[in-house]
Design a protein around this motif. Structure first.
Motif, PDB file in Angstrom:
ATOM      1  N   ASP A   1      60.485  43.936  45.320  1.00 46.95           N
ATOM      2  CA  ASP A   1      60.744  43.420  46.652  1.00 46.95           C
ATOM      3  C   ASP A   1      62.119  43.938  47.077  1.00 46.95           C
ATOM      4  OD1 ASP A   1      59.934  40.454  48.226  1.00 46.95           O
ATOM      5  OD2 ASP A   1      61.835  41.449  48.627  1.00 46.95           O
ATOM      6  N   GLY A   2      62.266  44.290  48.358  1.00 48.26           N
ATOM      7  CA  GLY A   2      63.543  44.834  48.836  1.00 48.26           C
ATOM      8  C   GLY A   2      64.687  43.852  48.754  1.00 48.26           C
ATOM      9  N   SER A   3      64.416  42.543  48.909  1.00 50.49           N
ATOM     10  CA  SER A   3      65.557  41.629  48.929  1.00 50.49           C
ATOM     11  C   SER A   3      65.448  40.477  47.918  1.00 50.49           C
ATOM     12  CB  SER A   3      65.762  41.067  50.338  1.00 50.49           C
ATOM     13  OG  SER A   3      64.601  40.414  50.751  1.00 50.49           O
ATOM     14  N   ASN A   4      64.274  39.873  47.746  1.00 51.39           N
ATOM     15  CA  ASN A   4      64.205  38.706  46.853  1.00 51.39           C
ATOM     16  C   ASN A   4      64.449  39.086  45.396  1.00 51.39           C
ATOM     17  OD1 ASN A   4      63.531  37.292  49.081  1.00 51.39           O
ATOM     18  ND2 ASN A   4      61.355  37.199  48.643  1.00 51.39           N
ATOM     19  N   VAL A   5      64.912  38.107  44.585  1.00 52.80           N
ATOM     20  CA  VAL A   5      64.912  38.324  43.140  1.00 52.80           C
ATOM     21  C   VAL A   5      63.520  37.929  42.632  1.00 52.80           C
ATOM     22  CG1 VAL A   5      67.372  38.130  42.642  1.00 52.80           C
ATOM     23  CG2 VAL A   5      66.024  36.067  42.712  1.00 52.80           C
ATOM     24  N   VAL A   6      62.943  38.785  41.815  1.00 58.13           N
ATOM     25  CA  VAL A   6      61.558  38.592  41.374  1.00 58.13           C
ATOM     26  C   VAL A   6      61.490  38.820  39.866  1.00 58.13           C
ATOM     27  CG1 VAL A   6      59.155  39.323  41.672  1.00 58.13           C
ATOM     28  CG2 VAL A   6      60.741  39.512  43.602  1.00 58.13           C
ATOM     29  N   THR A   7      60.800  37.912  39.169  1.00 54.32           N
ATOM     30  CA  THR A   7      60.656  38.073  37.715  1.00 54.32           C
ATOM     31  C   THR A   7      59.472  39.003  37.421  1.00 54.32           C
ATOM     32  OG1 THR A   7      59.067  36.286  37.394  1.00 54.32           O
ATOM     33  CG2 THR A   7      61.398  35.666  37.412  1.00 54.32           C
ATOM     34  N   HIS A   8      59.384  39.450  36.164  1.00 53.73           N
ATOM     35  CA  HIS A   8      58.256  40.301  35.775  1.00 53.73           C
ATOM     36  C   HIS A   8      56.949  39.514  35.866  1.00 53.73           C
ATOM     37  CE1 HIS A   8      60.575  43.812  34.651  1.00 53.73           C
ATOM     38  NE2 HIS A   8      61.461  42.989  34.121  1.00 53.73           N
ATOM     39  N   ALA A   9      57.040  38.178  35.832  1.00 54.05           N
ATOM     40  CA  ALA A   9      55.833  37.353  35.938  1.00 54.05           C
ATOM     41  C   ALA A   9      55.479  37.062  37.398  1.00 54.05           C
ATOM     42  CB  ALA A   9      56.032  36.051  35.180  1.00 54.05           C
TER      43      ALA A   9
END
Ligand code: TMP
Ligand code: MG
Ligand code: ZN
Length: 193
Positions: free
Chosen positions: A48-56
């Motif tokens: 995602d360009g802005s959010n923090v996202v986990t591998h899950a």
């Protein structure tokens, strides 16, 4: 007496749950009513360009920044807790800024890789680890033997990466694996490409 700031660091290899733990901390701080702001390095455009996202696939709203100046100019005056993911991509000036923020009473939480694919220290992370009040060092699971994994293996052209590649290559499981002491390896001969 003024309330004192705190510096907390989350580190470990890829696929170990660093971003998930950071999101847990944001949610806990927000539930306490603290004003929180979440940032990540703009280079991390994987999910995602802005959010923090986990591998899950778990995510939290964040702002992408490329420098301490960008962080400073986005800070709300009433912010209490500041969270920064992918801290290894910033240079020492980010540590200088965070040091000042903690001195001014802010709570700063950073997450990132302690080691690069050579098992060498990564970007500004050593400074953060040295000055942290609390360090959460997370291990992963070795993708070869299932043991406790502290390293991130880079795979280049189907083989262990060599020492002389560039440090920063944004990627996922197509380029990286979590490995233990025994299974981690770096080639000392230059790969031919
Ligand atoms: P992650 O820890 O949130 O999974 O992401 C780490 C990012 O760092 C990922 O995009 C791959 C990148 N990376 C490098 O650029 N160089 C390296 O040596 C290693 C191990 C990872
Ligand atoms: Mg992450
Ligand atoms: Zn192993």
């Amino acid at each position: 007496m003024n309330s004192t700031g705190v510096l907390e660091v989350i580190c470990g290899p890829m696929f170990a749950g660093k971003t998930g733990l950071l999101i847990d901390m944001v949610e806990q701080a927000a539930a306490r009513g603290n004003v929180c702001q979440v940032f990540k390095h703009v280079l991390d455009n994987r999910f995602d360009g802005s959010n923090v996202v986990t591998h899950a696939g778990r995510s939290y709203t964040a702002q992408s920044i490329d420098s301490p100046l960008a962080l400073c100019s986005s800070l709300r005056p009433d912010v209490h807790d500041i969270f920064i993911d992918e801290i290894q991509f910033f240079d020492y000036t980010m540590h200088t800024l965070c040091f000042d923020l903690v001195k001014s009473g802010k709570h700063v939480f950073v997450a990132g890789l302690d080691l690069d694919y050579r098992a060498d220290t990564f970007g500004c992370m050593p400074l953060f680890l040295s000055s942290a009040d609390v360090v959460h060092k997370i291990a992963g699971v070795c993708e070869v033997c299932g043991g406790k994994a502290r390293f991130t293996q880079r795979i280049t052209n189907g083989k262990s990466a060599c020492l002389y590649e560039k440090t920063i290559i944004v990627g996922l499981s197509d380029r990286y694996q979590t490995r233990c002491w025994n299974c981690f390896e770096v080639s000392k001969t230059c790969c031919e490409r």
